[in-house]
Design a protein around this motif. Sequence first.
Motif, short mmCIF file in Angstrom:
data_model
loop_
_atom_site.label_atom_id
_atom_site.label_comp_id
_atom_site.label_asym_id
_atom_site.label_seq_id
_atom_site.Cartn_x
_atom_site.Cartn_y
_atom_site.Cartn_z
N LYS A 1 0.73 -1.26 0.27
CA LYS A 1 -0.03 -0.36 0.24
C LYS A 1 0.70 1.13 0.02
O LYS A 1 1.99 1.53 0.73
N SER B 1 1.50 4.87 0.67
CA SER B 1 1.73 6.42 2.02
C SER B 1 1.91 7.26 1.41
O SER B 1 3.59 7.24 1.48
N CYS C 1 -8.76 8.12 7.24
CA CYS C 1 -7.54 7.24 7.87
C CYS C 1 -7.93 6.94 9.49
O CYS C 1 -7.65 5.63 10.26
N TYR D 1 -3.01 1.99 8.92
CA TYR D 1 -2.86 2.68 8.11
C TYR D 1 -2.21 3.90 8.02
O TYR D 1 -2.52 4.90 9.19
N THR D 2 -1.67 4.99 7.78
CA THR D 2 -0.92 6.16 7.68
C THR D 2 -1.62 7.21 6.48
O THR D 2 -1.34 8.56 6.72
N ASP D 3 -2.53 6.10 5.33
CA ASP D 3 -2.73 7.21 4.54
C ASP D 3 -4.40 5.95 3.92
O ASP D 3 -3.47 4.59 4.08
N TYR E 1 -5.05 7.27 -1.29
CA TYR E 1 -4.26 7.23 -2.78
C TYR E 1 -4.39 5.41 -3.08
O TYR E 1 -4.87 4.68 -2.80
N ASN F 1 -8.58 -1.02 0.49
CA ASN F 1 -7.90 -0.31 1.72
C ASN F 1 -8.79 -1.66 2.74
O ASN F 1 -7.78 -2.33 3.69
N GLU G 1 3.08 -1.03 4.10
CA GLU G 1 2.95 0.14 2.95
C GLU G 1 4.54 0.33 2.50
O GLU G 1 5.16 0.52 2.45
#
Length: 276
Positions: free
Chosen positions: A141, A143, A166, A177-179, A182, A209, A221
């Motif tokens: 993923k 980020s 998020c 997750y940090t994002d 996207y 996601n 990530e």
Amino acid sequence: MSSFVRPAAGDAVDSESGRIAAQYRAITSHLAITPPVSVVIPAMNEAENLPYVFKTLPDWIHEVVLVDGNSTDDTVDVARGLRPDVKVVKQAGKGKGDALISGFAACTGDIIVMVDADGSADGQEIVSYVSALVGGADFAKGSRFANGGGTDDMTPVRRLGNRLLCAVVNAKFGARYTDLCYGYNAFWRHCLDEITLDCTGFEIETLINIRVVKAGLRVQEVPSHEYLRIHGVSNLNAVRDGIRVLKVILREKGVRRAERRRAADFSVSVPRGELR
């Protein structure tokens, strides 16, 4: 008693070396892979951006699948001029989600990479995504907010919205997750059997996601830098698309996998086909 394997004669050695070379794709001086990699690019009126996008793609990828969203410019001709072997799929429906689902269905590679056609993604980062997958992840993923990532194309409102959404996904589904919103991601093709996709719009990125987490897939990530769109105007709308993403999050909290599979039988069922 010891034993050993005697080297084959010269021609046999050359033949075997050629077979091995054909199986493996050297993507860096330290990494070679056997899985073929497909890159899916949904595009609508992106003729001016495609030269940059295609230029950044590594030459070791297996195929490029361009999903044309009924462009009125020279998107398809430009793509074929840049890469004669490009696989062009005509989008029968509408929306980014529909385009991606069409592209996924046309892929023949074991690894699928999602890349936007506006020039905001650097194709050279694909090596990082592939490395994460061959290293054991099911889903790589992208980020913009992981250490090493960044963005040149996010307003304060969109940044705040992405952060809040998020946080909701992390709290509701146990993600880290940090994002969230996207579109630069990669995964093994077999993951599609676990995350049945059934939405047509921009919110498909959030849906993917969420469903990889619900399916128990291994997620890693990958830091990524998002650049400004090179030409044209984005169709994103912070408020409208944020509401659609929130609806997906709330809906997914109560959807079980069996129900999701049944729903998919009646969703996104428009015909698709490769342009000749």
